[in-house]
Enzyme design. Sequence first.
Site, PDB file in Angstrom:
ATOM      1  N   GLU A 268       0.840  -1.199   0.000  1.00 30.72           N
ATOM      2  CA  GLU A 268       0.000   0.000   0.000  1.00 30.72           C
ATOM      3  C   GLU A 268       0.872   1.245   0.000  1.00 30.72           C
ATOM      4  O   GLU A 268       1.992   1.219   0.504  1.00 30.72           O
ATOM      5  CB  GLU A 268      -0.885   0.001   1.258  1.00 30.72           C
ATOM      6  CG  GLU A 268      -1.752  -1.237   1.334  1.00 30.72           C
ATOM      7  CD  GLU A 268      -2.559  -1.303   2.624  1.00 30.72           C
ATOM      8  OE1 GLU A 268      -2.745  -0.250   3.267  1.00 30.72           O
ATOM      9  OE2 GLU A 268      -3.004  -2.407   2.971  1.00 30.72           O
TER      10      GLU A 268
ATOM     11  N   LYS B 221       2.248   4.467   1.400  1.00 27.18           N
ATOM     12  CA  LYS B 221       2.352   4.957   2.774  1.00 27.18           C
ATOM     13  C   LYS B 221       2.027   6.447   2.754  1.00 27.18           C
ATOM     14  O   LYS B 221       2.852   7.273   2.375  1.00 27.18           O
ATOM     15  CB  LYS B 221       3.736   4.702   3.351  1.00 27.18           C
ATOM     16  CG  LYS B 221       3.786   5.021   4.833  1.00 27.18           C
ATOM     17  CD  LYS B 221       5.056   4.525   5.470  1.00 27.18           C
ATOM     18  CE  LYS B 221       5.021   4.717   6.966  1.00 27.18           C
ATOM     19  NZ  LYS B 221       4.697   6.078   7.410  1.00 27.18           N
TER      20      LYS B 221
ATOM     21  N   ASP C 266       1.294  10.161   3.895  1.00 31.41           N
ATOM     22  CA  ASP C 266       1.975  10.982   4.889  1.00 31.41           C
ATOM     23  C   ASP C 266       0.982  11.954   5.517  1.00 31.41           C
ATOM     24  O   ASP C 266       0.896  13.118   5.133  1.00 31.41           O
ATOM     25  CB  ASP C 266       3.131  11.726   4.214  1.00 31.41           C
ATOM     26  CG  ASP C 266       4.180  12.126   5.226  1.00 31.41           C
ATOM     27  OD1 ASP C 266       4.116  11.639   6.369  1.00 31.41           O
ATOM     28  OD2 ASP C 266       5.054  12.927   4.864  1.00 31.41           O
TER      29      ASP C 266
ATOM     30  N   TYR D  11      -8.220   7.825   3.979  1.00 29.92           N
ATOM     31  CA  TYR D  11      -8.096   6.517   3.332  1.00 29.92           C
ATOM     32  C   TYR D  11      -7.936   5.457   4.411  1.00 29.92           C
ATOM     33  O   TYR D  11      -7.061   5.579   5.270  1.00 29.92           O
ATOM     34  CB  TYR D  11      -6.858   6.476   2.421  1.00 29.92           C
ATOM     35  CG  TYR D  11      -7.044   7.226   1.119  1.00 29.92           C
ATOM     36  CD1 TYR D  11      -7.690   6.619   0.046  1.00 29.92           C
ATOM     37  CD2 TYR D  11      -6.551   8.522   0.967  1.00 29.92           C
ATOM     38  CE1 TYR D  11      -7.850   7.300  -1.160  1.00 29.92           C
ATOM     39  CE2 TYR D  11      -6.709   9.206  -0.229  1.00 29.92           C
ATOM     40  CZ  TYR D  11      -7.361   8.590  -1.290  1.00 29.92           C
ATOM     41  OH  TYR D  11      -7.522   9.255  -2.467  1.00 29.92           O
TER      42      TYR D  11
ATOM     43  N   LYS E 160      10.543   2.629   3.320  1.00 27.01           N
ATOM     44  CA  LYS E 160      10.561   4.087   3.150  1.00 27.01           C
ATOM     45  C   LYS E 160      11.431   4.558   1.994  1.00 27.01           C
ATOM     46  O   LYS E 160      12.482   3.986   1.720  1.00 27.01           O
ATOM     47  CB  LYS E 160      11.098   4.737   4.438  1.00 27.01           C
ATOM     48  CG  LYS E 160      10.306   4.416   5.690  1.00 27.01           C
ATOM     49  CD  LYS E 160       9.070   5.272   5.841  1.00 27.01           C
ATOM     50  CE  LYS E 160       9.358   6.582   6.505  1.00 27.01           C
ATOM     51  NZ  LYS E 160       9.329   6.569   7.943  1.00 27.01           N
TER      52      LYS E 160
ATOM     53  N   CYS F 199      27.932  25.596  34.758  1.00 25.88           N
ATOM     54  CA  CYS F 199      28.498  24.539  33.926  1.00 25.88           C
ATOM     55  C   CYS F 199      27.900  23.199  34.341  1.00 25.88           C
ATOM     56  O   CYS F 199      27.850  22.892  35.535  1.00 25.88           O
ATOM     57  CB  CYS F 199      30.011  24.514  34.083  1.00 25.88           C
ATOM     58  SG  CYS F 199      30.754  23.074  33.309  1.00 25.88           S
TER      59      CYS F 199
ATOM     60  N   CYS G 248      31.127  21.340  36.164  1.00 19.92           N
ATOM     61  CA  CYS G 248      31.823  21.825  37.363  1.00 19.92           C
ATOM     62  C   CYS G 248      30.949  22.748  38.207  1.00 19.92           C
ATOM     63  O   CYS G 248      31.363  23.186  39.272  1.00 19.92           O
ATOM     64  CB  CYS G 248      33.129  22.515  36.976  1.00 19.92           C
ATOM     65  SG  CYS G 248      32.874  24.119  36.213  1.00 19.92           S
TER      66      CYS G 248
ATOM     67  N   CYS H 207      32.084  28.029  29.944  1.00 18.22           N
ATOM     68  CA  CYS H 207      32.504  27.751  31.301  1.00 18.22           C
ATOM     69  C   CYS H 207      33.930  28.280  31.380  1.00 18.22           C
ATOM     70  O   CYS H 207      34.798  27.833  30.640  1.00 18.22           O
ATOM     71  CB  CYS H 207      32.494  26.250  31.567  1.00 18.22           C
ATOM     72  SG  CYS H 207      33.256  25.857  33.140  1.00 18.22           S
TER      73      CYS H 207
ATOM     74  N   CYS I 236      37.728  23.003  34.950  1.00 19.41           N
ATOM     75  CA  CYS I 236      36.523  22.188  34.797  1.00 19.41           C
ATOM     76  C   CYS I 236      36.902  20.841  34.192  1.00 19.41           C
ATOM     77  O   CYS I 236      37.580  20.765  33.179  1.00 19.41           O
ATOM     78  CB  CYS I 236      35.513  22.888  33.908  1.00 19.41           C
ATOM     79  SG  CYS I 236      34.113  21.853  33.515  1.00 19.41           S
TER      80      CYS I 236
HETATM   81  S1  IVH Z   1      -0.777   0.137   8.459  1.00 19.36           S
HETATM   82  C1  IVH Z   1       0.584  -0.920  12.794  1.00 19.36           C
HETATM   83  N1  IVH Z   1      -0.922   1.254   6.106  1.00 19.36           N
HETATM   84  O1  IVH Z   1       2.188   5.081   8.863  1.00 19.36           O
HETATM   85  C2  IVH Z   1       0.050   0.357  12.259  1.00 19.36           C
HETATM   86  N2  IVH Z   1      -0.145   2.555   7.920  1.00 19.36           N
HETATM   87  O2  IVH Z   1       4.711   4.847  10.190  1.00 19.36           O
HETATM   88  C3  IVH Z   1      -0.805   0.076  11.082  1.00 19.36           C
HETATM   89  N3  IVH Z   1       0.383   4.858   7.337  1.00 19.36           N
HETATM   90  O3  IVH Z   1       0.863   5.089  12.087  1.00 19.36           O
HETATM   91  C4  IVH Z   1      -0.389   0.885  10.003  1.00 19.36           C
HETATM   92  N4  IVH Z   1      -0.153   4.733   5.221  1.00 19.36           N
HETATM   93  O4  IVH Z   1      -0.543   6.220  10.288  1.00 19.36           O
HETATM   94  C5  IVH Z   1      -0.597   1.412   7.393  1.00 19.36           C
HETATM   95  N5  IVH Z   1      -1.162   2.123   3.984  1.00 19.36           N
HETATM   96  C6  IVH Z   1      -0.829   2.287   5.267  1.00 19.36           C
HETATM   97  C7  IVH Z   1      -0.367   3.515   5.767  1.00 19.36           C
HETATM   98  C8  IVH Z   1      -0.028   3.601   7.104  1.00 19.36           C
HETATM   99  C9  IVH Z   1       0.279   5.524   6.179  1.00 19.36           C
HETATM  100  C10 IVH Z   1       0.866   5.462   8.599  1.00 19.36           C
HETATM  101  C11 IVH Z   1       0.072   5.063   9.810  1.00 19.36           C
HETATM  102  C12 IVH Z   1       1.086   4.598  10.802  1.00 19.36           C
HETATM  103  C13 IVH Z   1       2.353   5.133  10.246  1.00 19.36           C
HETATM  104  C14 IVH Z   1       3.542   4.314  10.676  1.00 19.36           C
END
Ligand code: IVH
Length: 645
Positions: free
Chosen positions: A56, A58, A60, A187, A280, A374, A377, A392, A397
């Site tokens: 999935e 990730k 932000d 989402y 990441k 400090c 000392c 200091c 010291c």
């Molecule tokens: S699963 C165990 N899926 O990333 C936590 N998290 O760095 C379950 N996040 O706190 C997370 N996209 O807020 C999951 N597709 C995704 C995500 C996702 C963003 C965030 C989530 C989590 C954080 C961890």
Amino acid sequence: TQRVEGRALSRFEKITHRQAMISLYDAFSETDMRDWEKRNRNYLVSLPVQPEYYCELKLDGLAASLRYENGVLRLGATRGDGKTGEDVTANLKTIESIPLSLRVPTKQEIEVLGFSIQQAEKIKEIILHGSLEVRGEAIMTKDVFKMINTKYQAEGKALLANTRNAAAGSLRQLDPQIVAERKLVFYPYDLIFSDYRRSELLATRQQADALAALLGFKKLEHNRLCVTLDEVFALKNNWEKNKEKLPFFIDGLVVKFNDLKLWEQLGIVGKAPRYMMAYKFSAEQATTKVLDVVWQIGRTGALTPTAILEPVALGGVTVARSTLHNFDEIKRLDLRLGDTVIMERAGDVIPKVVSVLKELRTGEEKLITAPKHCPRCQQPIEKDKDEVAFRCVNKNCYAVALRRLIHFASKPAADIEGLGEKIVEQLVSASLLEDAADIYALRKEDLLLLDRFAEKKADNLIQAIAQRKNLELARFLFALGILHIGVESAQTIAQELKRSFTQTEISPLQLHQAAVVISLDQWQSLDDIGPIVAQSLYNFWQDEDTLLLMEKFNRHQLVLMLPATLKNNSLAGKSFVLTGSLSRLTRQEAKDRIKARGGQTRDSVSRQLDYLIVGENPGSKLKEAEKLGIKIISEDEFLKLLSQE
Ligand code: IVH
């Protein structure tokens, strides 16, 4: 507008999560990912040869948890510390992609996703009459972010730092009206049927993702099933390259075992599950919290504030501390303890705090004050008038002494092999070293009494020290740790001091005798020595403690070697000024060659000047020199001078 209810709150209620909102482990490389699979295989021998991974994006943003009872949204919470979050129901309700009541899918719709008839019925039953928790990420899209900032700019309001903090800051607004304006998007990434284990009702993560869409949530169409890690790598590389094209920010993939039975078998270890991994992108920016500020003491006694951070991934490494340089930097950033900050690491540069996200302040942040005493000392700290550093000034010291000793022995200084930080500390705590002169009084017998000091090691150290009993003057001057004196200025000073002697070696006391009579003006007249450095040199040599130290070095028979005599001193005592551009040498080369022959270079023409070298397009210096009757030479004539024996 229907979604915005009630009035602004005065604060958020704390709520305890029924199931902790755990976090994720981070991977930054293919090796990290392979190691992860290997660890899981070791942990679970029955792990399929080729497990499927649901990958999935990730997102932000900010994690949020939604509790639906009988199909109706009852409670929405932030993650908080994972155990307790804040009740932000009113805010989450303003997000259009969060259904206020779940859509009820038909059994057929559910069955198409591969559920059995029984499962489909159960699921429907829970939606209508049970309890379901939907967890996911609330984000702000790039477009909305830009729009809001344009508006804020016009209104003269503080701008939002980035979409992630915009989302986080929005959900923490006490007035839902403001949240509604911020147009967040939600989402889902996890479904929790409160009274069931995941695998009782669902087979795969992919299925769960599809089911969430049937319940009325937005679906990330970019999520993919990968059947090998190589496919995962390709997908990650593709998104790392193309992430700019997405309407929102992502910082990697979350790679999850698709089979939910494996989730139960693998379980959680420490702070995060084994069954998924945040893979990441290498970030150049990240946000984290400042937990503490500690003051580190350097060899000149200067106190440097260092931020202790909640560890955060940045540019492929985990960052847990960062220098703040000085107190002015803290003031410039308006940094407080507990603040959320943006960290940056461009290329291999050391990570730094670039800004503070004031919007995320809770009111519990604490002001950072400069230390009055400090940390080692306990003596009072002083602040130089025209300097930003706190110091200091207690020359005794312990911490300062330690730093000074470490510096003295270091490679660019006295270069004593084997006398590193750890050993210096050991010797100081054993009271064998107080100042650098003590180094030359160390005896093998003393060392043998110490922990981890066998014959060989003691012999080696004593020998290394003996080898440096004849020390180049420039190294010694640098090693003394005189405020503002670096390797290069130490060389300049050594050259200057050399003029006072005819021999090639001197004792520390002879050095003192020569240096103590040099006036402030004389120091300042040296090449590349400015007023601040000159003052520091002057103070150092006038200090009574310096004399005591030199006497001690003397007693321990340290010998100082003067810089090698210049082979060709043909320009000794002659001074030069350059004007215009030379055709065969750069300015720096010309200067270096004058110095190499014992001559001096000056910046301006004066009566005392010996030569003006004139290149192409000379400046006003030519006229001045003519007026004063200074000898004017061309580049050719200059080169001839240089070639003289
Ligand atoms: S699963 C165990 N899926 O990333 C936590 N998290 O760095 C379950 N996040 O706190 C997370 N996209 O807020 C999951 N597709 C995704 C995500 C996702 C963003 C965030 C989530 C989590 C954080 C961890």
